[in-house]
Design a protein around this motif. Sequence first.
Motif, PDB file in Angstrom:
ATOM      1  N   HIS A 193       0.979  -1.242  -0.153  1.00 13.34           N
ATOM      2  CA  HIS A 193       0.045   0.029  -0.165  1.00 13.34           C
ATOM      3  C   HIS A 193       1.038   1.307  -0.366  1.00 13.34           C
ATOM      4  O   HIS A 193       1.894   1.397   0.709  1.00 13.34           O
ATOM      5  N   ARG A 194       0.754   2.401  -1.203  1.00 13.65           N
ATOM      6  CA  ARG A 194       1.588   3.404  -1.121  1.00 13.65           C
ATOM      7  C   ARG A 194       0.784   4.570  -1.008  1.00 13.65           C
ATOM      8  O   ARG A 194      -0.125   4.749  -1.596  1.00 13.65           O
ATOM      9  N   PHE A 195       1.164   5.499   0.021  1.00 11.07           N
ATOM     10  CA  PHE A 195       0.265   6.641   0.503  1.00 11.07           C
ATOM     11  C   PHE A 195       1.243   7.706   0.709  1.00 11.07           C
ATOM     12  O   PHE A 195       1.354   8.997   0.662  1.00 11.07           O
ATOM     13  N   THR A 196       2.431   7.660  -0.323  1.00  8.06           N
ATOM     14  CA  THR A 196       3.384   8.829  -0.104  1.00  8.06           C
ATOM     15  C   THR A 196       2.979   8.651  -2.437  1.00  8.06           C
ATOM     16  O   THR A 196       2.601   8.630  -2.907  1.00  8.06           O
ATOM     17  N   ILE A 197       4.308  10.519  -1.739  1.00  7.91           N
ATOM     18  CA  ILE A 197       4.202  10.548  -3.697  1.00  7.91           C
ATOM     19  C   ILE A 197       5.280  11.399  -4.140  1.00  7.91           C
ATOM     20  O   ILE A 197       5.706  11.604  -3.495  1.00  7.91           O
ATOM     21  N   ASP A 198       5.110  10.277  -5.465  1.00 11.76           N
ATOM     22  CA  ASP A 198       7.022  10.675  -5.954  1.00 11.76           C
ATOM     23  C   ASP A 198       6.591  11.302  -7.447  1.00 11.76           C
ATOM     24  O   ASP A 198       8.194  11.046  -8.727  1.00 11.76           O
ATOM     25  N   TYR A 199       5.359  10.044  -8.450  1.00 15.90           N
ATOM     26  CA  TYR A 199       5.431  10.050  -9.432  1.00 15.90           C
ATOM     27  C   TYR A 199       3.428  10.513  -9.576  1.00 15.90           C
ATOM     28  O   TYR A 199       2.660  10.391  -8.700  1.00 15.90           O
ATOM     29  N   ARG A 200       3.264  10.931 -11.294  1.00 17.39           N
ATOM     30  CA  ARG A 200       1.912  11.017 -11.302  1.00 17.39           C
ATOM     31  C   ARG A 200       1.177  10.114 -11.155  1.00 17.39           C
ATOM     32  O   ARG A 200      -0.011  10.820 -10.108  1.00 17.39           O
ATOM     33  N   GLU A 201       0.893   9.506 -10.622  1.00 16.64           N
ATOM     34  CA  GLU A 201       0.702   8.016 -10.125  1.00 16.64           C
ATOM     35  C   GLU A 201      -0.234   8.571  -9.042  1.00 16.64           C
ATOM     36  O   GLU A 201      -1.109   7.935  -8.405  1.00 16.64           O
ATOM     37  N   LEU A 226      -8.259   3.131   4.729  1.00 22.69           N
ATOM     38  CA  LEU A 226      -7.973   1.332   3.879  1.00 22.69           C
ATOM     39  C   LEU A 226      -9.758   0.985   3.800  1.00 22.69           C
ATOM     40  O   LEU A 226      -9.356  -0.098   2.684  1.00 22.69           O
ATOM     41  N   THR A 227     -10.770   1.534   4.608  1.00 20.90           N
ATOM     42  CA  THR A 227     -11.785   1.346   3.794  1.00 20.90           C
ATOM     43  C   THR A 227     -12.599   1.608   2.343  1.00 20.90           C
ATOM     44  O   THR A 227     -13.388   0.466   2.079  1.00 20.90           O
ATOM     45  N   LEU A 228     -12.124   2.562   2.709  1.00 23.17           N
ATOM     46  CA  LEU A 228     -12.303   3.123   1.094  1.00 23.17           C
ATOM     47  C   LEU A 228     -11.488   2.603  -0.355  1.00 23.17           C
ATOM     48  O   LEU A 228     -11.938   2.322  -1.335  1.00 23.17           O
ATOM     49  N   LEU A 229      -9.874   1.648   0.536  1.00 22.07           N
ATOM     50  CA  LEU A 229     -10.033   0.796  -0.578  1.00 22.07           C
ATOM     51  C   LEU A 229      -9.979  -0.504  -1.010  1.00 22.07           C
ATOM     52  O   LEU A 229     -10.408  -0.186  -2.316  1.00 22.07           O
ATOM     53  N   LYS A 230     -11.224  -0.377  -0.191  1.00 21.30           N
ATOM     54  CA  LYS A 230     -11.988  -2.285  -0.217  1.00 21.30           C
ATOM     55  C   LYS A 230     -13.189  -1.840  -0.655  1.00 21.30           C
ATOM     56  O   LYS A 230     -13.541  -2.747  -2.027  1.00 21.30           O
ATOM     57  N   GLN A 231     -13.798  -0.662  -0.954  1.00 21.15           N
ATOM     58  CA  GLN A 231     -14.877  -0.514  -2.039  1.00 21.15           C
ATOM     59  C   GLN A 231     -14.741   0.302  -3.120  1.00 21.15           C
ATOM     60  O   GLN A 231     -15.426  -0.278  -3.729  1.00 21.15           O
ATOM     61  N   ARG A 232     -13.398   0.785  -3.163  1.00 24.36           N
ATOM     62  CA  ARG A 232     -12.865   1.439  -3.988  1.00 24.36           C
ATOM     63  C   ARG A 232     -11.643   0.756  -4.767  1.00 24.36           C
ATOM     64  O   ARG A 232     -10.821   1.990  -4.824  1.00 24.36           O
ATOM     65  N   PRO A 233     -11.428  -0.173  -5.004  1.00 19.96           N
ATOM     66  CA  PRO A 233     -10.707  -0.837  -5.960  1.00 19.96           C
ATOM     67  C   PRO A 233      -9.960  -0.531  -6.556  1.00 19.96           C
ATOM     68  O   PRO A 233      -8.554  -0.340  -7.686  1.00 19.96           O
ATOM     69  N   ASP A 234     -10.454   0.850  -7.514  1.00 20.19           N
ATOM     70  CA  ASP A 234     -10.129   1.102  -8.669  1.00 20.19           C
ATOM     71  C   ASP A 234      -8.922   2.359  -8.280  1.00 20.19           C
ATOM     72  O   ASP A 234      -8.045   3.014  -8.974  1.00 20.19           O
ATOM     73  N   ILE A 235      -9.053   2.948  -6.722  1.00 23.15           N
ATOM     74  CA  ILE A 235      -7.931   3.261  -6.284  1.00 23.15           C
ATOM     75  C   ILE A 235      -6.839   2.771  -5.958  1.00 23.15           C
ATOM     76  O   ILE A 235      -6.598   3.951  -6.258  1.00 23.15           O
ATOM     77  N   TYR A 236      -7.113   2.037  -5.842  1.00 18.29           N
ATOM     78  CA  TYR A 236      -5.835   0.893  -4.792  1.00 18.29           C
ATOM     79  C   TYR A 236      -5.407   0.869  -5.616  1.00 18.29           C
ATOM     80  O   TYR A 236      -4.033   0.512  -6.184  1.00 18.29           O
ATOM     81  N   ALA A 237      -5.864   0.561  -7.188  1.00 18.20           N
ATOM     82  CA  ALA A 237      -4.640   0.320  -9.228  1.00 18.20           C
ATOM     83  C   ALA A 237      -4.522   1.365  -9.160  1.00 18.20           C
ATOM     84  O   ALA A 237      -3.296   1.388  -9.910  1.00 18.20           O
ATOM     85  N   LEU A 238      -4.722   3.009  -8.554  1.00 16.00           N
ATOM     86  CA  LEU A 238      -4.318   3.786  -9.564  1.00 16.00           C
ATOM     87  C   LEU A 238      -2.497   4.439  -9.636  1.00 16.00           C
ATOM     88  O   LEU A 238      -1.963   4.106 -10.341  1.00 16.00           O
ATOM     89  N   ASN A 239      -2.185   3.491  -8.471  1.00 14.11           N
ATOM     90  CA  ASN A 239      -0.664   3.627  -8.337  1.00 14.11           C
ATOM     91  C   ASN A 239      -0.322   2.402  -7.380  1.00 14.11           C
ATOM     92  O   ASN A 239       1.328   2.409  -6.440  1.00 14.11           O
ATOM     93  N   ALA A 240      -1.078   1.210  -7.638  1.00 16.14           N
ATOM     94  CA  ALA A 240      -0.559  -0.071  -6.804  1.00 16.14           C
ATOM     95  C   ALA A 240       1.185  -0.459  -7.672  1.00 16.14           C
ATOM     96  O   ALA A 240       1.644  -1.272  -6.736  1.00 16.14           O
ATOM     97  N   SER A 241       1.273  -0.493  -9.144  1.00 15.33           N
ATOM     98  CA  SER A 241       2.246  -0.449  -9.458  1.00 15.33           C
ATOM     99  C   SER A 241       3.517  -0.207  -9.299  1.00 15.33           C
ATOM    100  O   SER A 241       4.627  -0.619  -9.268  1.00 15.33           O
ATOM    101  N   LEU A 242       3.174   0.947  -8.272  1.00 10.90           N
ATOM    102  CA  LEU A 242       4.437   1.637  -7.824  1.00 10.90           C
ATOM    103  C   LEU A 242       4.774   0.550  -5.991  1.00 10.90           C
ATOM    104  O   LEU A 242       5.712   1.720  -5.884  1.00 10.90           O
TER     105      LEU A 242
END
Length: 266
Positions: A193-201, A226-242
């Motif tokens: 789980h990445r809650f930091t900012i270094d990239y546009r994603e 964390l509750t939001l991310l369970k409800q909105r996996p589309d948000i989690y996916a925005l920077n999951a690759s990082l």
Amino acid sequence: MNILTVIQARRGSSRLPDKVSLPLAGQPLLVRMVQRVQRATLAGQIVVATTTDAADDALATLCEAHNIDVFRGSPTDLLDRHYQAALAFGPVDAVVKIPSDCPLIDPAVIDRVLGYYIDTAGQFDFVGNLHPATYPDGNDVEVMPLGALATAWREAHRPLEREHTTPFFWENPGHFRLANVAWETGLDYSMSHRFTIDYREDYEFIKAVFDALYPANPAFGLDDILTLLKQRPDIYALNASLAGVNWYRNHLDELKTVAADQTKAI
């Protein structure tokens, strides 16, 4: 105990230029982050430590416009910047290091790490929550008594020790008394789980979290995210690759206390 919480910030990020000025819920990201840190009851005096570069004049002006204390120091020697900030805003018993790329940091996490440091006063030269890390990336809190910070300032010589402020502590467990605060859930989300900012994603992720939670609950915390991310996996996916990408990856040959599974190449 006189606590100084230092939020290190600059505009000159190579990966995402001027990321601290990007808008979040109608204010610059740095302002929103300072507001979150201010919700921590144990954070003491809070100062943004930026650089003496002309490019950061605007950042200093932003802080002054929002009644945020600001210190200006070395552009590259973060250890010196933290130490000089402590001297400038003294008397200080302990310095807290929080980077400005953590706009989703939970004030309760700050209080938990600081509470441990205060409750064990005098027993440790360094208390953090990153070695090993367990919280979602972007909840970084490290605490040092001023005397220990002065020792590191005098004795640390490697470039990575000066640039990243605290490696001299956790790379020398025989020299300093160290303590680590783990996530009380027993979980480890540091690489997932990445809650930091270094990239546009990362910005798109953080903006989506703020847009979803801030209007109804400006004091939203880790559990809310964390509750939001369970409800909105589309948000989690925005920077999951990082997830898992951090600065360690560039220094594995130099770091004695960091393993390859604690970082990821991009």
